[in-house]
Write a protein that holds these residues in place. Sequence first.
Motif, PDB file in Angstrom:
ATOM      1  N   LEU A   1       0.849  -1.181   0.000  1.00 23.39           N
ATOM      2  CA  LEU A   1       0.000   0.000   0.000  1.00 23.39           C
ATOM      3  C   LEU A   1       0.890   1.238   0.000  1.00 23.39           C
ATOM      4  CD1 LEU A   1      -2.598  -1.089   2.700  1.00 23.39           C
ATOM      5  CD2 LEU A   1      -2.619  -1.510   0.231  1.00 23.39           C
ATOM      6  N   VAL A   2       0.617   2.160  -0.911  1.00 26.21           N
ATOM      7  CA  VAL A   2       1.378   3.402  -1.007  1.00 26.21           C
ATOM      8  C   VAL A   2       0.391   4.562  -0.873  1.00 26.21           C
ATOM      9  CG1 VAL A   2       2.973   4.781  -2.368  1.00 26.21           C
ATOM     10  CG2 VAL A   2       3.038   2.290  -2.542  1.00 26.21           C
ATOM     11  N   PRO A   3       0.422   5.261   0.273  1.00 29.20           N
ATOM     12  CA  PRO A   3      -0.471   6.408   0.447  1.00 29.20           C
ATOM     13  C   PRO A   3      -0.173   7.500  -0.575  1.00 29.20           C
ATOM     14  CG  PRO A   3       0.446   5.723   2.542  1.00 29.20           C
ATOM     15  CD  PRO A   3       1.208   4.987   1.475  1.00 29.20           C
ATOM     16  N   LEU A   4      -1.221   8.225  -0.917  1.00 28.86           N
ATOM     17  CA  LEU A   4      -1.061   9.350  -1.820  1.00 28.86           C
ATOM     18  C   LEU A   4      -0.849  10.596  -0.986  1.00 28.86           C
ATOM     19  CD1 LEU A   4      -3.844   8.494  -4.402  1.00 28.86           C
ATOM     20  CD2 LEU A   4      -1.407   7.927  -4.472  1.00 28.86           C
TER      21      LEU A   4
ATOM     22  N   SER B   1       2.933  -2.637   4.322  1.00 28.10           N
ATOM     23  CA  SER B   1       2.546  -4.013   4.038  1.00 28.10           C
ATOM     24  C   SER B   1       1.045  -4.240   4.165  1.00 28.10           C
ATOM     25  CB  SER B   1       3.311  -4.986   4.943  1.00 28.10           C
ATOM     26  OG  SER B   1       3.117  -4.638   6.298  1.00 28.10           O
ATOM     27  N   ASP B   2       0.354  -3.437   4.982  1.00 29.30           N
ATOM     28  CA  ASP B   2      -1.090  -3.601   5.152  1.00 29.30           C
ATOM     29  C   ASP B   2      -1.684  -2.339   5.767  1.00 29.30           C
ATOM     30  OD1 ASP B   2      -0.479  -3.756   7.940  1.00 29.30           O
ATOM     31  OD2 ASP B   2      -0.342  -5.932   7.813  1.00 29.30           O
ATOM     32  N   GLU B   3      -3.001  -2.326   5.922  1.00 30.68           N
ATOM     33  CA  GLU B   3      -3.677  -1.138   6.459  1.00 30.68           C
ATOM     34  C   GLU B   3      -3.274  -0.847   7.902  1.00 30.68           C
ATOM     35  OE1 GLU B   3      -7.805  -1.991   5.687  1.00 30.68           O
ATOM     36  OE2 GLU B   3      -7.694  -1.076   3.693  1.00 30.68           O
ATOM     37  N   GLN B   4      -2.966  -1.883   8.676  1.00 28.53           N
ATOM     38  CA  GLN B   4      -2.530  -1.670  10.057  1.00 28.53           C
ATOM     39  C   GLN B   4      -1.203  -0.929  10.094  1.00 28.53           C
ATOM     40  OE1 GLN B   4      -3.537  -4.720   8.878  1.00 28.53           O
ATOM     41  NE2 GLN B   4      -5.552  -4.771   9.844  1.00 28.53           N
ATOM     42  N   ALA B   5      -0.319  -1.220   9.153  1.00 26.30           N
ATOM     43  CA  ALA B   5       0.967  -0.520   9.092  1.00 26.30           C
ATOM     44  C   ALA B   5       0.760   0.951   8.714  1.00 26.30           C
ATOM     45  CB  ALA B   5       1.904  -1.211   8.101  1.00 26.30           C
ATOM     46  N   VAL B   6      -0.201   1.221   7.810  1.00 28.65           N
ATOM     47  CA  VAL B   6      -0.535   2.612   7.475  1.00 28.65           C
ATOM     48  C   VAL B   6      -1.055   3.317   8.716  1.00 28.65           C
ATOM     49  CG1 VAL B   6      -2.001   4.140   6.093  1.00 28.65           C
ATOM     50  CG2 VAL B   6      -1.025   2.089   5.047  1.00 28.65           C
ATOM     51  N   ALA B   7      -1.918   2.626   9.479  1.00 30.98           N
ATOM     52  CA  ALA B   7      -2.489   3.210  10.701  1.00 30.98           C
ATOM     53  C   ALA B   7      -1.402   3.514  11.725  1.00 30.98           C
ATOM     54  CB  ALA B   7      -3.539   2.273  11.291  1.00 30.98           C
ATOM     55  N   ARG B   8      -0.429   2.630  11.890  1.00 24.85           N
ATOM     56  CA  ARG B   8       0.676   2.883  12.835  1.00 24.85           C
ATOM     57  C   ARG B   8       1.467   4.110  12.415  1.00 24.85           C
ATOM     58  NH1 ARG B   8       0.699  -2.736  12.597  1.00 24.85           N
ATOM     59  NH2 ARG B   8       2.434  -2.807  11.110  1.00 24.85           N
ATOM     60  N   TYR B   9       1.671   4.265  11.108  1.00 26.52           N
ATOM     61  CA  TYR B   9       2.366   5.447  10.594  1.00 26.52           C
ATOM     62  C   TYR B   9       1.558   6.705  10.890  1.00 26.52           C
ATOM     63  CZ  TYR B   9       4.427   8.760   7.314  1.00 26.52           C
ATOM     64  OH  TYR B   9       5.006   9.868   6.753  1.00 26.52           O
ATOM     65  N   ALA B  10       0.266   6.654  10.632  1.00 30.54           N
ATOM     66  CA  ALA B  10      -0.600   7.815  10.875  1.00 30.54           C
ATOM     67  C   ALA B  10      -0.585   8.202  12.351  1.00 30.54           C
ATOM     68  CB  ALA B  10      -2.030   7.509  10.417  1.00 30.54           C
TER      69      ALA B  10
ATOM     70  N   ASP C   1       7.080   0.021   5.754  1.00 35.05           N
ATOM     71  CA  ASP C   1       6.654  -0.007   7.164  1.00 35.05           C
ATOM     72  C   ASP C   1       7.582   0.831   8.045  1.00 35.05           C
ATOM     73  OD1 ASP C   1       4.569  -1.631   6.362  1.00 35.05           O
ATOM     74  OD2 ASP C   1       5.565  -3.487   6.937  1.00 35.05           O
ATOM     75  N   CYS C   2       7.757   2.082   7.655  1.00 42.92           N
ATOM     76  CA  CYS C   2       8.729   2.952   8.327  1.00 42.92           C
ATOM     77  C   CYS C   2       8.361   3.318   9.761  1.00 42.92           C
ATOM     78  CB  CYS C   2       8.977   4.212   7.504  1.00 42.92           C
ATOM     79  SG  CYS C   2       7.506   5.187   7.192  1.00 42.92           S
TER      80      CYS C   2
END
Length: 146
Positions: A41-44, A65-74, A111-112
Motif C-alpha cells: 500500500l502506497v499512500p497518496l 505491508s497492510d492497512e494496520q501498518a498505514v495506521a501505525r504510521y498515521a 513499514d517505516c
Amino acid sequence: MSENGDRGAGSGIAPAQMAEVAARRREFAELLGEFRRTPVLVPLGDEQGLLTADFNGIRFILAFSDEQAVARYAIARGESAHDWTYQRVLGARLLDVAVPAAGVPCGVALDCADGSEGMVFPPVAGIVPDGAAVDLDDEVRHGGAV
C-alpha cells in the motif's frame, strides 16, 4: 579479490566473517525478492503523488505491508484522524518504475513506523535499475558512454 578470485586471501577478513556476510546477503536477496513479488500500500500525498519523505538527500517512497501498518504510521505522525487514500502497487513496480521516475535519488521505505521491523530499499545497484542507482558512476550507469 586476489588473482585467483579469492576474496578472503590476504584481505584480513576471517572466514567466519565472510560466511556471515554471505548469509546476510542471501537473506537480504530473499527479502528483496519477496518485496518485489508483493503488492504493498502506497499512500497518496499532496497533489495525489506517492507519499514520500526525504532523508539525507535521498527521497524515499513510503510503502506499507497492510492497512494496520498505514495506521501505525498515521498514529506516529499524529495524523490518525486524517483520511488516508492509497494505491496498491507491486513492489517491483515501485523499484523499477516509480524510483527512476522520481528524477532524484530515490528508494523505498517499507513499514517505516515499525522500527527494526521496517525495511529500507536504498537506490543502489541490484535493488533499483542501474540508471537510478547512486552507487554507480556515470560511465557504468550509461553503458560506457558518458
